[in-house]
Design a protein around this motif. Structure first.
Motif, mmCIF file in Angstrom:
data_model
loop_
_atom_site.group_PDB
_atom_site.id
_atom_site.type_symbol
_atom_site.label_atom_id
_atom_site.label_comp_id
_atom_site.label_asym_id
_atom_site.label_seq_id
_atom_site.Cartn_x
_atom_site.Cartn_y
_atom_site.Cartn_z
ATOM 1 N N ILE A 1 0.726 -1.231 0.083
ATOM 2 C CA ILE A 1 -0.122 -0.017 -0.084
ATOM 3 C C ILE A 1 1.009 1.271 -0.180
ATOM 4 O O ILE A 1 1.797 1.398 0.749
ATOM 5 C CB ILE A 1 -0.845 0.035 1.213
ATOM 6 N N ARG A 2 0.646 2.024 -0.831
ATOM 7 C CA ARG A 2 1.454 3.276 -0.842
ATOM 8 C C ARG A 2 0.599 4.701 -0.901
ATOM 9 O O ARG A 2 -0.450 4.833 -1.851
ATOM 10 C CB ARG A 2 2.368 3.245 -2.272
ATOM 11 N N CYS A 3 0.763 5.592 -0.175
ATOM 12 C CA CYS A 3 0.105 6.885 -0.166
ATOM 13 C C CYS A 3 1.212 8.071 -0.538
ATOM 14 O O CYS A 3 2.315 8.023 0.415
ATOM 15 C CB CYS A 3 -0.438 7.091 1.173
ATOM 16 N N ASN A 4 1.088 8.858 -1.263
ATOM 17 C CA ASN A 4 1.879 9.922 -1.626
ATOM 18 C C ASN A 4 0.926 11.073 -1.113
ATOM 19 O O ASN A 4 -0.076 11.466 -1.447
ATOM 20 C CB ASN A 4 2.272 10.170 -2.897
ATOM 21 N N PHE B 1 8.135 5.756 5.977
ATOM 22 C CA PHE B 1 7.764 7.184 5.600
ATOM 23 C C PHE B 1 9.128 7.619 4.970
ATOM 24 O O PHE B 1 10.252 7.810 5.653
ATOM 25 C CB PHE B 1 7.490 8.041 6.723
ATOM 26 N N GLU B 2 9.001 8.172 3.785
ATOM 27 C CA GLU B 2 10.366 8.940 2.837
ATOM 28 C C GLU B 2 9.834 10.249 2.807
ATOM 29 O O GLU B 2 8.738 10.562 2.002
ATOM 30 C CB GLU B 2 10.479 8.175 1.827
ATOM 31 N N TRP C 1 4.398 7.088 1.968
ATOM 32 C CA TRP C 1 4.222 6.368 3.025
ATOM 33 C C TRP C 1 3.869 4.863 2.472
ATOM 34 O O TRP C 1 2.953 4.818 1.747
ATOM 35 C CB TRP C 1 2.990 6.816 3.810
ATOM 36 N N THR C 2 4.524 3.910 2.819
ATOM 37 C CA THR C 2 4.473 2.666 2.011
ATOM 38 C C THR C 2 4.326 1.522 3.298
ATOM 39 O O THR C 2 5.053 1.494 4.181
ATOM 40 C CB THR C 2 5.651 2.284 1.309
ATOM 41 N N GLN D 1 -7.016 7.475 5.540
ATOM 42 C CA GLN D 1 -7.648 8.337 6.488
ATOM 43 C C GLN D 1 -6.358 9.133 7.120
ATOM 44 O O GLN D 1 -6.460 10.450 7.542
ATOM 45 C CB GLN D 1 -8.213 7.454 7.609
ATOM 46 N N GLY D 2 -5.299 8.479 7.654
ATOM 47 C CA GLY D 2 -4.133 9.122 8.092
ATOM 48 C C GLY D 2 -3.426 10.007 7.326
ATOM 49 O O GLY D 2 -3.166 10.954 7.781
ATOM 50 N N SER D 3 -3.224 9.706 5.864
ATOM 51 C CA SER D 3 -2.953 10.640 4.902
ATOM 52 C C SER D 3 -3.332 11.745 4.964
ATOM 53 O O SER D 3 -2.962 13.047 4.936
ATOM 54 C CB SER D 3 -2.896 10.098 3.814
#
Length: 132
Positions: free
Chosen positions: A4-7, A86-87, A100-101, A119-121
């Motif tokens: 799962i990845r969120c940018n 987190f990067e 966030w991966t 939701q956190g993103s």
């Protein structure tokens, strides 16, 4: 396993974003207030309490100052495997991308983790935007 990845892109200098990410004991005050309501540190681990009542124990794997990368793993009753990072990546000007991966097993748990990360993103983006 599912990845799962969120940018999260914000108009905030990367040094400010990294300062928040590396502060592993202040998730509830500096990174995602209201989404996370408490964070407790105990020798290489943190216990995170979410607004929905979920409590997750996370082992801090690495805080890499040069790469501006935080890696951790989490455990709970329904998660067989979880590794996340987190990067902090500088873009043009004062723009920064926070990536966030998470790698998660089993698939049933991954859907729950995906929903929490999405939701956190939103909470993280809102909080970081106020730093700009």
């Amino acid at each position: 396993m599912t990845t799962i990845r969120c940018n999260i892109d914000v108009d905030v200098p990367s040094a400010k974003v990294w300062d928040v990410i590396r502060d592993v004991g202040a998730v509830h005050t500096r990174l995602a207030p209201h989404f996370v309501v408490d964070t407790r540190l105990d020798t290489g681990t943190r216990t995170v309490t979410f607004a929905n009542g979920a409590v997750v124990r996370e082992r801090i794997i690495s805080i890499d100052e040069d790469l501006r990368r935080l890696a951790y793993s989490a455990s709970s009753e329904r998660i067989e495997y979880h590794h996340a990072s987190f990067e902090v990546i500088p873009l043009s000007g004062t723009r920064t991308r926070l990536v966030w991966t998470a790698d998660v097993m089993p698939l049933a748990a991954a859907e729950h983790v995906r929903a929490m990360m999405e939701q956190g993103s939103l909470a993280i983006a809102d909080t970081l935007a106020k730093l700009g």
